[in-house]
Design a protein around this motif. Structure first.
Motif, PDB file in Angstrom:
ATOM      1  N   ALA A  33     -16.134  23.321 -46.841  1.00  0.00           N
ATOM      2  CA  ALA A  33     -14.738  22.024 -47.649  1.00  0.00           C
ATOM      3  C   ALA A  33     -13.323  22.474 -47.587  1.00  0.00           C
ATOM      4  CB  ALA A  33     -15.185  21.669 -48.748  1.00  0.00           C
ATOM      5  N   ALA A  34     -13.219  23.700 -48.479  1.00  0.00           N
ATOM      6  CA  ALA A  34     -11.778  24.141 -47.991  1.00  0.00           C
ATOM      7  C   ALA A  34     -11.125  24.558 -46.702  1.00  0.00           C
ATOM      8  CB  ALA A  34     -12.134  26.206 -49.039  1.00  0.00           C
ATOM      9  N   ARG A  35     -11.863  25.028 -45.883  1.00  0.00           N
ATOM     10  CA  ARG A  35     -11.537  25.185 -44.490  1.00  0.00           C
ATOM     11  C   ARG A  35     -11.319  24.218 -43.589  1.00  0.00           C
ATOM     12  NH1 ARG A  35     -16.321  28.797 -42.709  1.00  0.00           N
ATOM     13  NH2 ARG A  35     -16.058  30.355 -43.829  1.00  0.00           N
ATOM     14  N   ASP A  36     -12.485  22.863 -44.594  1.00  0.00           N
ATOM     15  CA  ASP A  36     -11.763  21.527 -43.618  1.00  0.00           C
ATOM     16  C   ASP A  36      -9.914  21.126 -43.801  1.00  0.00           C
ATOM     17  OD1 ASP A  36     -13.445  21.795 -42.436  1.00  0.00           O
ATOM     18  OD2 ASP A  36     -15.038  20.409 -43.137  1.00  0.00           O
ATOM     19  N   PHE A  37     -10.307  21.800 -45.411  1.00  0.00           N
ATOM     20  CA  PHE A  37      -8.586  20.713 -46.127  1.00  0.00           C
ATOM     21  C   PHE A  37      -7.600  21.664 -45.584  1.00  0.00           C
ATOM     22  CE2 PHE A  37      -5.889  21.522 -49.826  1.00  0.00           C
ATOM     23  CZ  PHE A  37      -5.340  20.054 -50.275  1.00  0.00           C
ATOM     24  N   ALA A  38      -7.866  22.596 -45.008  1.00  0.00           N
ATOM     25  CA  ALA A  38      -6.628  23.478 -44.865  1.00  0.00           C
ATOM     26  C   ALA A  38      -5.851  23.268 -43.273  1.00  0.00           C
ATOM     27  CB  ALA A  38      -7.668  25.166 -44.619  1.00  0.00           C
ATOM     28  N   ALA A  39      -7.234  22.787 -42.330  1.00  0.00           N
ATOM     29  CA  ALA A  39      -7.162  22.738 -41.134  1.00  0.00           C
ATOM     30  C   ALA A  39      -6.075  20.800 -40.799  1.00  0.00           C
ATOM     31  CB  ALA A  39      -8.625  22.375 -40.144  1.00  0.00           C
ATOM     32  N   GLU A  40      -6.367  20.276 -42.136  1.00  0.00           N
ATOM     33  CA  GLU A  40      -5.737  18.903 -42.338  1.00  0.00           C
ATOM     34  C   GLU A  40      -3.907  19.147 -42.797  1.00  0.00           C
ATOM     35  OE1 GLU A  40      -8.516  17.017 -44.365  1.00  0.00           O
ATOM     36  OE2 GLU A  40      -9.981  16.396 -42.015  1.00  0.00           O
ATOM     37  N   ARG A  41      -4.375  20.793 -43.219  1.00  0.00           N
ATOM     38  CA  ARG A  41      -2.654  20.646 -44.204  1.00  0.00           C
ATOM     39  C   ARG A  41      -1.723  21.489 -43.440  1.00  0.00           C
ATOM     40  NH1 ARG A  41      -3.162  16.850 -49.108  1.00  0.00           N
ATOM     41  NH2 ARG A  41      -1.188  18.869 -50.067  1.00  0.00           N
ATOM     42  N   ASP A  42      -0.101  20.972 -43.476  1.00  0.00           N
ATOM     43  CA  ASP A  42       0.024  22.399 -42.829  1.00  0.00           C
ATOM     44  C   ASP A  42       1.057  23.359 -44.685  1.00  0.00           C
ATOM     45  OD1 ASP A  42       2.409  20.600 -43.564  1.00  0.00           O
ATOM     46  OD2 ASP A  42       2.904  20.534 -41.300  1.00  0.00           O
ATOM     47  N   ASP A  43       0.328  23.207 -45.428  1.00  0.00           N
ATOM     48  CA  ASP A  43       0.804  23.040 -47.097  1.00  0.00           C
ATOM     49  C   ASP A  43       0.078  24.358 -47.770  1.00  0.00           C
ATOM     50  OD1 ASP A  43      -0.162  20.549 -47.095  1.00  0.00           O
ATOM     51  OD2 ASP A  43       0.244  20.305 -49.109  1.00  0.00           O
ATOM     52  N   PHE A  44      -1.305  23.865 -46.651  1.00  0.00           N
ATOM     53  CA  PHE A  44      -2.035  25.164 -48.320  1.00  0.00           C
ATOM     54  C   PHE A  44      -2.716  26.284 -46.547  1.00  0.00           C
ATOM     55  CE2 PHE A  44      -2.210  22.403 -51.195  1.00  0.00           C
ATOM     56  CZ  PHE A  44      -2.796  22.640 -52.030  1.00  0.00           C
TER      57      PHE A  44
END
Length: 74
Positions: A33-44
């Motif tokens: 879930a953390a990887r997916d979140f980071a892949a969708e955002r450029d601020d994390f």
């Protein structure tokens, strides 16, 4: 900026075959879930902090969330 989101229980993907574990944890887990979140955002970004999160009074950390630290970069 500079703060962290920690997706706890990041080791679940390694516990699919233990008593009480689930095969689905191989892909359905906090680290993914953390990887997916980071892949969708450029601020994390996924980045383990240079300091240890330690919930004990022991000098050696007894908790760990491998690959599940999200650091805000912007």
């Amino acid at each position: 900026v500079g703060s962290y989101i920690v997706a706890t229980d990041g080791i679940m993907s390694e516990l699919t075959d233990v008593p009480g574990g689930h095969a689905s944890w191989d892909t359905d887990n906090p680290t993914q879930a953390a990887r997916d979140f980071a892949a969708e955002r450029d601020d994390f970004v996924i980045e383990t902090p240079g300091f240890a999160f330690n919930e004990s009074t022991w000098e050696r950390p007894i908790t760990s969330w491998p690959g599940a630290y999200l650091r805000r970069i912007s």
